[in-house]
Design an enzyme around this catalytic site. Structure first.
Site, PDB file in Angstrom:
ATOM      1  N   GLU A 492      30.877  37.624 -45.780  1.00 29.22           N
ATOM      2  CA  GLU A 492      32.271  38.023 -45.900  1.00 29.22           C
ATOM      3  C   GLU A 492      32.475  38.861 -47.162  1.00 29.22           C
ATOM      4  OE1 GLU A 492      34.628  34.584 -46.561  1.00 29.22           O
ATOM      5  OE2 GLU A 492      36.493  35.687 -46.831  1.00 29.22           O
ATOM      6  N   ASP A 565      33.343  32.388 -47.771  1.00 26.97           N
ATOM      7  CA  ASP A 565      33.922  31.630 -48.874  1.00 26.97           C
ATOM      8  C   ASP A 565      34.460  30.299 -48.384  1.00 26.97           C
ATOM      9  OD1 ASP A 565      33.404  33.702 -50.545  1.00 26.97           O
ATOM     10  OD2 ASP A 565      35.438  34.549 -50.473  1.00 26.97           O
TER      11      ASP A 565
END
Ligand code: 28G
Length: 702
Positions: A492, A565
């Site tokens: 990400e 995350d």
């Protein structure tokens, strides 16, 4: 032998599973809904396993270990061989086994109600209103019928029950004696012939006192209570309400007219649920489509029993199919044999595909949906998009194939299903011309789209001499060409992607950074999904295509690792990716090629050494072990981007050191409906999910 080894491995590995890895801890002050959702996800969508545990070497099992073991002792010695695993999954198998016996009694036509109770002490009680297990002496064993069923291995089907066979219990179907053998204690009460009979077993099936008549009764039926042995089920002996609920609901859908209830006495007030579906799998389809826009309101249904005969066998195979089209492109086709989901399909699904392709193609030709110059045939893929279907067969002697035994293998089933469905569907279409027109219009659209895409990719091939698989520019590929050792990290954000690129082992680790949110795949139509750049990059990087033509033998990496995350956006992206894989590259998940990276949440530095904590409790443990004060400083990682490449490598990426979770679809139906809930048109549950996760992050911030 090889199989036995495998079985052994699985058991051993599952045992090593760290319970903590499966759930976000329960004592962090989460609300009930949060816990609920968390449980749903950890219990139903994905069974997350420790990668290293699964890959650990062979078990210490060889033929010299084979001793002639007495009945239930064998079960206790090698529980995994009978119930697959002694994890929480195996624990619940005990319930399925006993409930299956009640279902069999219902299928034999003698029972219409099964009550399941989770008692305060985590024992389970199952009651049915059938004939009651026979209490008189069985010649072969010299024991009462009840004792025979509960102490003799595989007694279930081989005593002429159900005119020679037992329907339920596809994958394991090992019977009540195995449950008894794996229980600390087990009590059976039988009501029949005007009496009540009782027996108790202890310590893995040992008879405390023989079956005896304890009183009069006008009832009929069987009542069983058992308490799983914690020395066998070392991971947990705590039953999960939702897991049992989901399975019982499914049982009620698949066996119409049976009332099945579940009561949880561990909580005040007790939880209670009751299922009874007069419409059976028709109502199942209704339920699955409850949130979708239907193309046609009615549900097609057919039901037929056919006798199969060859030189040595003669038996009856029952076929039942229900289906309905929705105004979307995803496929919700679920198959079952003997009430157990066949997650990888098999001959019943092949037969179904043959039938729909043949019947819709003929109908299209005869009714001008295909014109003279439409040379191409309608194929099954054209008919499956937008379809919700339940294919349920009952077979006295099912053969299962595949790594997870989730695929029905009996060849005769293909033709039988194809005939049953074909005949009924042809008649249905001809008798309901209006409905047929709506469905065929949809199929024609799918057909046109398929041909357009095929033309487009062959054009592109001619032009460039390449398949559409020029690797995306954002991909930092690895140098090895052996997919078995190659890993693709889907990361990400660009900054984390940068760290990952520097921290990786460039020989075997490739990095694909994803920018922004990828498209919501459950909601979007197929062509939109494929036009999305991030998704296109992923498909080309992985290399096996997508959808029906996904070819797992062509993929370039055997580990696809999602690295996001530990925040709201991260979990959203993770769910989106899992949704995507689940829908367009299902074999990836089935084969266990999809992983979730586990970056640490905290770092504590002490005497020049770094200690990483992956969960809240680990932080507490580190502080305790090092004798540190509560206010001793620590670093909290808010995102992958905060770690430098070395740290990322050491904690999250380096094989052998890192922690990763393997994703497997345990129950595709529940998975899809959770994905639906999170991702579908309906906004409310999604908002809920995000809010709850936001809450989670807030908790960590304290
Ligand atoms: C409550 C928990 C789960 C069951 C029956 C009924 C019969 C039966 C079960 O027979 C075969 C034959 C005799 C030992 C069959 C009753 C024929 C006539 C039954 C259950 C093996 C088993 N009358 N109901 N088993 N016998 N319900 N519910 O387990 O020798 S198991």
């Amino acid at each position: 032998m090889e199989d036995k080894k495998k079985e052994e491995n699985i058991v051993e590995n599952e045992d090593e599973l760290n319970e903590e890895d499966l759930k976000i801890s329960e004592d962090e002050g989460f609300s009930d809904t949060e816990k609920e959702l968390d449980r749903k996800i950890s219990n139903n969508i994905i069974e997350i396993n420790d990668e290293t545990a699964l890959e650990k070497g062979s078990a210490n099992y060889d033929s010299s270990d084979l001793t002639v073991l007495d009945g239930l002792e064998a079960v206790r010695m090698r529980p995994g061989m009978y119930i697959g695993t002694t994890s929480v999954t195996g624990l619940h198998h005990l319930v399925w086994e006993i409930v299956d016996n009640g279902i069999d009694e219902a299928l034999a036509g003698y029972c219409d109600r099964i009550d399941v109770t989770i008692n305060q002490d985590n024992s389970i009680t199952v009651v049915d209103n059938g004939r009651g297990i026979p209490v008189d002496t069985v010649e072969k064993t010299g024991l009462s019928g009840v004792e025979t069923v509960y102490t003799v291995l595989h007694a279930g089907g081989k005593f002429g029950y159900n005119d020679g066979y037992k329907f339920s219990g596809g994958l394991h179907g090992v019977g009540a004696s195995v449950v008894n053998g794996l229980s600390s204690w087990c009590e059976v009460t039988v009501y029949r012939d005007g009496g009540e009979y009782y027996i108790r077993f202890e310590n893995g099936g040992h008879i405390v006192e023989h079956l005896r008549r304890v009183g009069d009764s006008s009832l009929h039926g069987t009542k069983v209570t058992f308490k799983p042995d914690p020395t066998i089920f070392t991971e947990t002996t705590e039953f999960n309400y939702d897991t049992i609920l989901t399975r019982l609901r499914q049982m009620a859908f698949l066996n119409k007219g049976i009332t099945i209830t579940l009561t949880d006495k561990r909580v005040e007030p007790n939880k209670h649920e009751e299922f009874c579906y007069k419409g059976g799998i028709i109502e199942y389809v209704d339920y699955l489509d409850r949130k979708s826009e239907k193309l046609v309101d009615s549900v097609f249904y057919c039901h037929n029993a056919q006798i199969f005969k060859d030189e040595s066998n003669k038996y009856e195979i029952i076929v039942e199919v229900a289906m309905q089209y929705c105004n979307q492109d995803n496929i919700n086709i679920y198959s079952f044999c003997n009430n157990v989901a066949t997650g990888n399909g098999g001959t019943h699904v092949e037969g179904f595909n043959l039938a729909i392709a043949r019947v819709f193609n003929n109908y299209a030709r005869n009714n001008n949906f295909l014109k003279k110059n439409d040379k191409e045939k309608i194929v099954a893929e054209d008919c499956r998009k937008g379809l919700t279907a339940i294919i349920s067969v009952k077979h006295p002697n099912p053969q299962y194939e595949g790594q997870t035994k989730g695929k029905l293998g009996n060849v005769e089933v293909k033709k039988i299903v194809s005939n049953v469905v074909g005949e009924a569907l042809e008649r249905y279409l001809n008798e309901n011309k209006q409905i047929s027109t709506v469905i065929l219009t949809k199929i024609r659209t799918n057909y046109d789209y398929r041909l357009k895409m095929a033309a487009y990719s062959s054009q592109l091939k001619k032009k460039t001499g390449l398949e559409i698989t020029t690797l995306p520019g954002k991909l930092a590929d690895c140098s090895s060409n052996d997919p078995r050792e190659c890993e693709l990290f889907i990361v990400e954000g660009n900054s984390a992607g940068g760290s990952a690129k520097l921290g990786r082992d460039p020989k075997i680790q490739a990095i694909l950074p994803l920018r922004g949110k990828i498209l919501n795949v459950q909601k979007a139509q197929d062509h939109k999904i494929l036009e999305n750049a991030e998704i296109g990059n992923m498909i080309t990087a992985i290399g096996g295509g997508y959808g029906d033509s996904f070819d797992v033998s062509k993929i370039r990496y055997h580990k696809i690792i999602i690295m996001t995350d530990a925040d709201v956006d991260g979990s959203h992206i993770r769910i989106l990716l899992l949704t995507f894989f689940n829908r367009f590259m299902k074999p990836l998940i089935e084969k266990g090629f999809v992983y979730i990276a586990q970056p640490p949440l905290y770092k504590v530095q002490y005497k020049g050494k770094d200690y990483y904590a992956y969960r809240e409790e680990e932080l507490l443990k580190i502080r305790k072990d090092l004798n540190l004060k509560d206010n001793y400083p620590m670093q909290r990682y808010k995102g992958l981007g905060e770690m430098d490449p070395d740290q990322l490598e050491e904690t999250t990426m380096k094989p052998g050191v890192r922690k990763m979770l393997r994703v497997t679809v345990d129950d595709a139906i529940t998975a899809d409906s959770i994905f639906d809930e999170l991702m579908g048109e309906e906004v409310e549950p999604r908002r809920e999910f995000i809010r709850e996760n936001a809450q989670f992050v807030k908790n960590l911030d304290i």
